[in-house]
Design an enzyme around this catalytic site. Structure first.
Site, PDB file in Angstrom:
ATOM      1  N   CYS A  63     -10.403  -1.686  -2.796  1.00 59.43           N
ATOM      2  CA  CYS A  63      -9.956  -0.381  -3.282  1.00 59.43           C
ATOM      3  C   CYS A  63     -10.856   0.137  -4.395  1.00 59.43           C
ATOM      4  O   CYS A  63     -10.546   1.163  -5.001  1.00 59.43           O
ATOM      5  CB  CYS A  63      -8.512  -0.465  -3.788  1.00 59.43           C
ATOM      6  SG  CYS A  63      -8.289  -1.607  -5.163  1.00 59.43           S
ATOM      7  N   ASP A  97      -8.629  -9.072   0.465  1.00 58.25           N
ATOM      8  CA  ASP A  97      -8.205  -7.749  -0.005  1.00 58.25           C
ATOM      9  C   ASP A  97      -7.813  -7.913  -1.477  1.00 58.25           C
ATOM     10  O   ASP A  97      -6.634  -7.885  -1.827  1.00 58.25           O
ATOM     11  CB  ASP A  97      -7.037  -7.225   0.827  1.00 58.25           C
ATOM     12  CG  ASP A  97      -6.657  -5.791   0.457  1.00 58.25           C
ATOM     13  OD1 ASP A  97      -7.371  -5.171  -0.366  1.00 58.25           O
ATOM     14  OD2 ASP A  97      -5.638  -5.293   0.972  1.00 58.25           O
ATOM     15  N   TYR A 119      -5.700 -13.353  -0.985  1.00 54.52           N
ATOM     16  CA  TYR A 119      -4.994 -12.249  -1.660  1.00 54.52           C
ATOM     17  C   TYR A 119      -4.083 -11.561  -0.641  1.00 54.52           C
ATOM     18  O   TYR A 119      -3.956 -10.342  -0.618  1.00 54.52           O
ATOM     19  CB  TYR A 119      -5.976 -11.230  -2.240  1.00 54.52           C
ATOM     20  CG  TYR A 119      -7.084 -11.795  -3.084  1.00 54.52           C
ATOM     21  CD1 TYR A 119      -6.906 -11.979  -4.455  1.00 54.52           C
ATOM     22  CD2 TYR A 119      -8.314 -12.119  -2.530  1.00 54.52           C
ATOM     23  CE1 TYR A 119      -7.929 -12.482  -5.246  1.00 54.52           C
ATOM     24  CE2 TYR A 119      -9.331 -12.616  -3.315  1.00 54.52           C
ATOM     25  CZ  TYR A 119      -9.144 -12.805  -4.665  1.00 54.52           C
ATOM     26  OH  TYR A 119     -10.158 -13.303  -5.444  1.00 54.52           O
ATOM     27  N   GLN A 168       0.833  -1.199   0.000  1.00 48.08           N
ATOM     28  CA  GLN A 168       0.000   0.000   0.000  1.00 48.08           C
ATOM     29  C   GLN A 168       0.873   1.256   0.000  1.00 48.08           C
ATOM     30  O   GLN A 168       1.916   1.303   0.651  1.00 48.08           O
ATOM     31  CB  GLN A 168      -0.929   0.017   1.211  1.00 48.08           C
ATOM     32  CG  GLN A 168      -2.043  -1.013   1.148  1.00 48.08           C
ATOM     33  CD  GLN A 168      -3.066  -0.717   0.062  1.00 48.08           C
ATOM     34  OE1 GLN A 168      -3.053   0.340  -0.569  1.00 48.08           O
ATOM     35  NE2 GLN A 168      -3.970  -1.660  -0.170  1.00 48.08           N
TER      36      GLN A 168
END
Length: 561
Positions: free
Chosen positions: A519, A492, A429, A402
């Site tokens: 996201c 994620d 993930y 990130q």
């Protein structure tokens, strides 16, 4: 006076096709030379029209029908009626679509072919036959065929912005429908230039006639598409993006909590990738034709900017791009040069980067998918340490992590709280296990599943250093984990969201709780809608702002059954 055989033949053709209708006896009796000359020229023009049209359409029957369309005789009306009965009416609207399609693609009438032959038939008029040169018989397409296929701005319009939608675009309406405008805010009146294109029309704000109280001075970076709004307003807009995705895509009405702000509004990115140009480092323009050179980037961490200020892009040749990764924890920076060639060709660039202060340089070959063609270490270290919430993680210039470690740390702590406690948790993930390791204190066993060997290798090294004994790493597809009995699943996924098989396996698993970190509000809402229809119940939904000054938003949510 004797009538030439050629004139007789042309007149016979014209009469048969229905262009003229009069007594042949009168014609021959008058035998006026000027009249016969006119008939002769008309006949030639008609024949050329027929031949040109047949050549373009490749269909003799179509050519015959086209030439008879002026009189609209019975043998053209019947085929048209048959087409209309099949739902293929060559209406005026269809002709308009044909011209628009040709304008966009730049194809010639021959390339359009049979798909438009009935539009050509209806578009033929007596004027194109008798008043224009033969080449104008394809005038329906000729001008459009030479028009560039790229979108063009269609002029300035004044618009009232109703609201902001995903992507940071202002939604407005005019007589022709919806317009999405970049650089506008709700409640503003703006002058925008629109550009033609498929789907909803889009435009760019050229002048703000009535400004929103939320408007602030903005940077010109293409990545900062929401910087013209105050940060407080950005947080409200991003919550709205999540709410709209839930109601419009998931068809679920549910409370969305306030957006958790980023600890830093600027200078938060620990990674950046630029084009290497003779003029300097540059962003690749998303909607332009050339790179946008950046001197100072207000989104990246100061450690990266300090390195950039010391570099001469000429000395980085033959690299075409460069990627940086900085650590807020240690202050170190690693870099990766991207270019075709052997390692020795980049030794000069590597030395220049090391002199500027980076602690490691890697080489990545150009590839369609980012860093998929392999990475080799040239000098120094390939990885540095960074703090994400409660754990330290190894990060590199080429691996995924990130971009805002402080904001991500807050989200990971929240995800662990939503996961609760239990025997076994699976982190799908999972990458290097930044989220999974936050679950370690609350579960007897944590399994991190990912398909990236590089990320799994970093994760194993990290837990070896930290001493976490209950975290294991497995290589595999997130859609293939049904053999893992689990209490809680944490996902994620990438921007594309969960694959259909992954949703199937999640639903078929023994887990009674799913923590979903995303996201992308659109794909998240799609998956939430599917799972709720299967019986899962949506719990807390918390937007987290990982990307200030942009329209992107991260979501932390939980579902139970």
């Amino acid at each position: 006076m004797q009538i030439p055989v050629a004139i007789y033949a042309f007149c016979w053709i014209l009469d048969g096709l229905g262009f003229i209708d009069f007594s042949w006896e009168s014609l021959f009796a008058s035998a006026d030379p000027s009249f016969m000359a006119a008939v002769f020229l008309i006949g030639i023009r008609a024949i050329l029209v027929i031949l040109a049209f047949i050549s373009a359409s490749g269909d003799w029957s179509c050519g015959a029908l086209a030439c008879s369309s002026v009189k609209r005789s019975q043998h053209i009306k019947e085929p048209l009626a048959q087409l209309e009965n099949r739902g293929r009416s060559p209406s005026r609207a269809n002709r308009k679509r044909t011209r628009r399609r040709t304008w966009r693609t730049g194809r010639t009438p021959r390339e359009i072919g049979r798909a438009v032959k009935w539009s050509k038939a209806r578009a033929f008029t007596a004027r194109s036959l008798f008043a224009a040169p033969p080449c104008a018989t394809l005038s329906v397409m000729s001008d459009a065929a030479h028009t560039p296929a790229t979108p063009e701005h269609t002029g300035l319009v004044t618009l009232e912005i109703e609201k902001l939608v995903a992507g940071g675009l202002g939604l407005a309406r005019d007589a022709d429908g919806v317009v999405l405008v970049r650089g506008a805010l709700p409640g503003e009146q703006v002058t925008a230039s629109l550009r033609d294109g498929r789907g909803v029309r889009q435009g760019v704000t050229r002048e703000v006639l009535r400004a929103s109280p939320d408007r602030v001075d903005a940077t010109a970076l293409p990545t900062a598409d929401l910087a013209h709004a105050s940060y407080a307003a950005q947080l409200i807009f991003k919550r709205g993006f999540v709410e709209e995705a839930l109601t419009r895509i998931a068809k679920v009405r549910h409370t969305v909590q306030d957006t958790v702000p980023s600890p830093r509004e600027w200078f938060y990115r620990n990674t950046a990738q630029y084009l290497v140009t003779p003029e300097g480092f540059a962003y690749r323009e998303r909607r332009g034709s050339g790179p946008l050179v950046v001197g100072a980037d207000p989104l990246v961490m100061p450690q990266i900017q300090a390195i950039m200020d010391k570099l001469d892009t000429e000395r980085l040749s033959p690299a075409t791009e460069i990627a940086f990764r900085a650590s807020l924890l240690t202050g170190e920076v690693v870099a990766a040069v991207i270019g075709a060639g052997e390692t020795r060709a980049f030794l000069r660039a590597s030395d220049h980067l090391m002199e500027a202060g980076v602690v490691g340089v890697s080489l990545a070959q150009p590839a369609g998918k980012r860093f998929s063609a392999g990475v080799r270490l040239i000098a120094g270290e390939s990885e540095i340490r960074e703090q994400f919430g409660l754990v330290q993680v190894s990060v590199s210039a080429t691996g995924f992590a990130q971009v805002n470690p402080e904001a991500a740390g807050l989200a990971y702590i929240r995800a662990a709280e939503l996961a609760g406690k239990g025997e076994h948790a699976v982190d799908l993930y999972g990458g290097a296990g930044a989220i999974g390791r936050h679950l370690s204190p609350s579960f007897r066993k944590v399994t991190v599943l990912d398909s990236s060997p590089e990320a799994l290798s970093r994760g194993r090294q990290d837990v070896a250093l930290s001493g976490e004994k209950n975290v294991t790493y497995r290589s595999g597809d997130a859609a293939r984990f049904s053999e893992l009995g689990t209490d809680v699943i944490v996902v994620d996924p990438p921007r594309a969201g969960l694959e259909p098989d992954a949703r199937e396996h999640i639903h078929a698993s023994t887990a009674d709780r799913l923590v979903y970190v995303s996201c992308d509000p659109a794909t998240w809402a799609r998956d939430i809608g599917d799972l709720t229809r299967r019986g899962w119940k949506l719990g807390a939904v918390i937007p987290h702002d990982f990307y200030p000054q942009t329209s992107h938003i991260e979501i932390v949510s939980v579902l139970e059954r």
